[in-house]
Design a protein around this motif. Structure first.
Motif, PDB file in Angstrom:
ATOM      1  N   LEU A  86       0.647  -1.112   0.162  1.00  0.00           N
ATOM      2  CA  LEU A  86      -0.037  -0.155  -0.102  1.00  0.00           C
ATOM      3  C   LEU A  86       1.025   1.330  -0.014  1.00  0.00           C
ATOM      4  O   LEU A  86       1.748   1.467   0.889  1.00  0.00           O
ATOM      5  CB  LEU A  86      -0.896   0.095   1.143  1.00  0.00           C
ATOM      6  CG  LEU A  86      -1.872  -1.243   1.093  1.00  0.00           C
ATOM      7  CD1 LEU A  86      -2.170  -1.931   2.516  1.00  0.00           C
ATOM      8  CD2 LEU A  86      -3.297  -0.747   0.857  1.00  0.00           C
ATOM      9  N   HIS A  87       0.633   2.291  -1.031  1.00  0.00           N
ATOM     10  CA  HIS A  87       1.195   3.331  -1.103  1.00  0.00           C
ATOM     11  C   HIS A  87       1.203   4.464  -0.255  1.00  0.00           C
ATOM     12  O   HIS A  87       0.099   4.390   0.433  1.00  0.00           O
ATOM     13  CB  HIS A  87       1.507   3.786  -2.573  1.00  0.00           C
ATOM     14  CG  HIS A  87       0.038   4.301  -3.184  1.00  0.00           C
ATOM     15  ND1 HIS A  87      -0.572   5.338  -2.675  1.00  0.00           N
ATOM     16  CD2 HIS A  87      -0.963   3.353  -3.935  1.00  0.00           C
ATOM     17  CE1 HIS A  87      -1.748   5.368  -3.457  1.00  0.00           C
ATOM     18  NE2 HIS A  87      -1.895   4.447  -4.039  1.00  0.00           N
ATOM     19  N   TYR A  88       2.138   5.439  -0.166  1.00  0.00           N
ATOM     20  CA  TYR A  88       1.885   6.388   0.828  1.00  0.00           C
ATOM     21  C   TYR A  88       1.234   7.588  -0.041  1.00  0.00           C
ATOM     22  O   TYR A  88       0.813   7.622  -1.109  1.00  0.00           O
ATOM     23  CB  TYR A  88       3.281   7.170   1.194  1.00  0.00           C
ATOM     24  CG  TYR A  88       4.336   7.324   0.288  1.00  0.00           C
ATOM     25  CD1 TYR A  88       4.307   8.468  -0.580  1.00  0.00           C
ATOM     26  CD2 TYR A  88       5.370   6.435   0.188  1.00  0.00           C
ATOM     27  CE1 TYR A  88       5.290   8.774  -1.475  1.00  0.00           C
ATOM     28  CE2 TYR A  88       6.397   6.619  -0.792  1.00  0.00           C
ATOM     29  CZ  TYR A  88       6.326   7.924  -1.631  1.00  0.00           C
ATOM     30  OH  TYR A  88       7.434   7.952  -2.527  1.00  0.00           O
ATOM     31  N   ALA A  89       0.758   8.945   0.948  1.00  0.00           N
ATOM     32  CA  ALA A  89      -0.206   9.636   0.299  1.00  0.00           C
ATOM     33  C   ALA A  89       0.726  10.506  -1.016  1.00  0.00           C
ATOM     34  O   ALA A  89       1.713  10.721  -1.004  1.00  0.00           O
ATOM     35  CB  ALA A  89      -0.299  10.922   1.382  1.00  0.00           C
ATOM     36  N   GLY A  90      -0.479  10.595  -2.016  1.00  0.00           N
ATOM     37  CA  GLY A  90       0.165  11.336  -3.126  1.00  0.00           C
ATOM     38  C   GLY A  90       0.688  10.640  -4.052  1.00  0.00           C
ATOM     39  O   GLY A  90       1.005  11.207  -5.238  1.00  0.00           O
ATOM     40  N   SER A  91       0.988   9.494  -3.813  1.00  0.00           N
ATOM     41  CA  SER A  91       1.759   8.593  -4.802  1.00  0.00           C
ATOM     42  C   SER A  91       0.827   7.396  -5.319  1.00  0.00           C
ATOM     43  O   SER A  91      -0.409   7.672  -5.275  1.00  0.00           O
ATOM     44  CB  SER A  91       3.180   7.987  -3.989  1.00  0.00           C
ATOM     45  OG  SER A  91       2.510   6.921  -2.976  1.00  0.00           O
ATOM     46  N   PHE A 106       1.805  -4.621   3.796  1.00  0.00           N
ATOM     47  CA  PHE A 106       2.720  -3.629   4.092  1.00  0.00           C
ATOM     48  C   PHE A 106       2.512  -2.225   3.629  1.00  0.00           C
ATOM     49  O   PHE A 106       1.801  -2.147   2.353  1.00  0.00           O
ATOM     50  CB  PHE A 106       3.913  -4.246   3.412  1.00  0.00           C
ATOM     51  CG  PHE A 106       5.469  -3.128   3.774  1.00  0.00           C
ATOM     52  CD1 PHE A 106       6.172  -3.336   4.845  1.00  0.00           C
ATOM     53  CD2 PHE A 106       5.347  -2.114   2.958  1.00  0.00           C
ATOM     54  CE1 PHE A 106       7.211  -2.447   5.146  1.00  0.00           C
ATOM     55  CE2 PHE A 106       6.399  -1.280   3.153  1.00  0.00           C
ATOM     56  CZ  PHE A 106       7.379  -1.413   4.319  1.00  0.00           C
ATOM     57  N   GLY A 107       2.737  -1.329   4.254  1.00  0.00           N
ATOM     58  CA  GLY A 107       2.568   0.092   3.826  1.00  0.00           C
ATOM     59  C   GLY A 107       3.259   0.779   4.527  1.00  0.00           C
ATOM     60  O   GLY A 107       3.895   0.714   5.563  1.00  0.00           O
ATOM     61  N   HIS A 108       3.500   2.270   3.778  1.00  0.00           N
ATOM     62  CA  HIS A 108       4.376   3.170   4.152  1.00  0.00           C
ATOM     63  C   HIS A 108       3.605   4.335   4.254  1.00  0.00           C
ATOM     64  O   HIS A 108       2.800   4.977   3.641  1.00  0.00           O
ATOM     65  CB  HIS A 108       5.594   3.567   3.030  1.00  0.00           C
ATOM     66  CG  HIS A 108       6.484   4.582   3.796  1.00  0.00           C
ATOM     67  ND1 HIS A 108       7.508   4.350   4.424  1.00  0.00           N
ATOM     68  CD2 HIS A 108       6.444   5.847   3.466  1.00  0.00           C
ATOM     69  CE1 HIS A 108       8.278   5.226   4.569  1.00  0.00           C
ATOM     70  NE2 HIS A 108       7.808   6.305   4.247  1.00  0.00           N
ATOM     71  N   CYS A 109       3.588   5.136   5.644  1.00  0.00           N
ATOM     72  CA  CYS A 109       2.955   6.061   5.934  1.00  0.00           C
ATOM     73  C   CYS A 109       1.433   6.204   5.809  1.00  0.00           C
ATOM     74  O   CYS A 109       0.802   5.156   6.491  1.00  0.00           O
ATOM     75  CB  CYS A 109       3.217   7.468   5.206  1.00  0.00           C
ATOM     76  SG  CYS A 109       2.823   9.258   5.963  1.00  0.00           S
ATOM     77  N   MET A 110       0.765   6.706   4.939  1.00  0.00           N
ATOM     78  CA  MET A 110      -1.099   6.567   4.706  1.00  0.00           C
ATOM     79  C   MET A 110      -0.801   4.965   4.366  1.00  0.00           C
ATOM     80  O   MET A 110      -1.939   4.423   4.713  1.00  0.00           O
ATOM     81  CB  MET A 110      -1.434   7.300   3.696  1.00  0.00           C
ATOM     82  CG  MET A 110      -2.879   7.092   3.514  1.00  0.00           C
ATOM     83  SD  MET A 110      -3.483   7.730   2.003  1.00  0.00           S
ATOM     84  CE  MET A 110      -2.912   6.797   0.878  1.00  0.00           C
ATOM     85  N   GLY A 111      -0.188   4.386   3.801  1.00  0.00           N
ATOM     86  CA  GLY A 111      -0.205   2.948   3.302  1.00  0.00           C
ATOM     87  C   GLY A 111      -0.279   2.037   4.493  1.00  0.00           C
ATOM     88  O   GLY A 111      -0.869   1.096   4.699  1.00  0.00           O
ATOM     89  N   ALA A 112       0.549   2.468   5.597  1.00  0.00           N
ATOM     90  CA  ALA A 112       0.697   1.849   6.912  1.00  0.00           C
ATOM     91  C   ALA A 112      -0.705   1.886   7.711  1.00  0.00           C
ATOM     92  O   ALA A 112      -1.223   1.065   8.298  1.00  0.00           O
ATOM     93  CB  ALA A 112       1.768   2.270   7.878  1.00  0.00           C
TER      94      ALA A 112
END
Length: 260
Positions: free
Chosen positions: A28-33, A94-100
């Motif tokens: 899962l991607h982060y915000a704006g990406s 797995f996610g980074h920032c918003m993705g998390a």
């Protein structure tokens, strides 16, 4: 604001990197990406693990679709799509920032529905407490101010910062995603799987003690991996993070199979 109607589940996912693999990871991607931020992952991952990146509406090949601005409807729709993809194979999210944030709430939602849960949750650069979500009023500032805020995080390459057309395409997704983050209210929900987290020592959005808030969210917290860097350390540490996450995933997947 009215939330968008979900497109077909197949629109939400990039093709699997290794469809015949016995284990897979939803990314899962982060915000704006968009899903393309994980393009470097498949070559670093063993052939028996498949990756499948989620693509939210309003970006890249889904550019013309209406975006979500509230975390609740987004997670419910995402859970519908993931549920339709599950085929009995052990999997991780797995996610980074918003993705998390989305990975966490997706895991909670699937558990509440009685669906097959992931065997591992990976959360990078976000925590249920101690994450500095932008205030709603910050989301209504002129584009130039929002761009400067994003520049401070290191999230926008200079090539995009100097490209008015590219910014015009990207910033609506950034605003919508930040609204999703701002709409989240923590309820201390637990998940039925182990959690591993990743953070950086100079991340301006994550308090130093924030990752401690993951401990009570699971009966098996596997610890935090702290890196040097800012909010987007994910890109500099891709090799280390993928190696660690896959190692943990394969161990949990083997345990899940042996329990059958």
């Amino acid at each position: 604001m009215t939330e968008p109607v979900a497109a077909g589940a197949d629109r939400w996912f990039q093709p699997e990197s290794a469809p015949e693999a016995g284990t897979r990871i939803f990314l899962l991607h982060y915000a704006g990406s968009g899903a393309s931020i994980y393009r470097d992952w498949p070559p670093l991952i063993p052939a028996d693990v498949s990756t499948q990146a989620v693509q939210l509406p309003g970006r890249q090949e889904r550019l013309g679709e209406e975006m979500f601005t509230d975390v609740g409807p987004l997670v419910e729709t995402l859970a519908d799509c993931v549920s339709a993809e599950l085929d009995g194979r052990p999997y991780a999210v797995f996610g980074h920032c918003m993705g998390a944030l989305l990975a966490y709430r997706l895991t909670v939602e699937l558990a509440e529905r009685g669906e097959q849960p992931p065997v591992l949750l990976g959360a990078s650069a976000w925590a249920p407490q101690g994450f500095r979500t932008p205030a709603p009023e910050q989301l209504r500032v002129p584009q130039s101010e929002l761009v400067e805020w994003a520049r401070g995080l290191g999230s926008l390459p200079e090539a995009i910062l100097n490209d008015t057309e590219a910014l015009g395409l990207m910033m609506p997704a950034m605003r919508a995603d930040l609204e999703v983050c701002a709409s989240y209210h923590d309820d201390a929900a637990e998940v039925p799987c182990p959690i591993v987290t990743y953070s950086a020592d100079k991340d301006p959005l994550v308090d130093p003690e924030a990752m401690d808030s993951w401990v009570p969210r699971t009966t098996s917290y596997l610890g935090n991996r702290l890196f040097r860097g800012g909010h987007f350390f994910l890109h500099e540490e891709t090799t280390t993070i993928t190696a660690d996450f896959v190692r943990l995933l394969l161990g949990r997947a083997a345990a899940a199979r042996s329990a059958l």
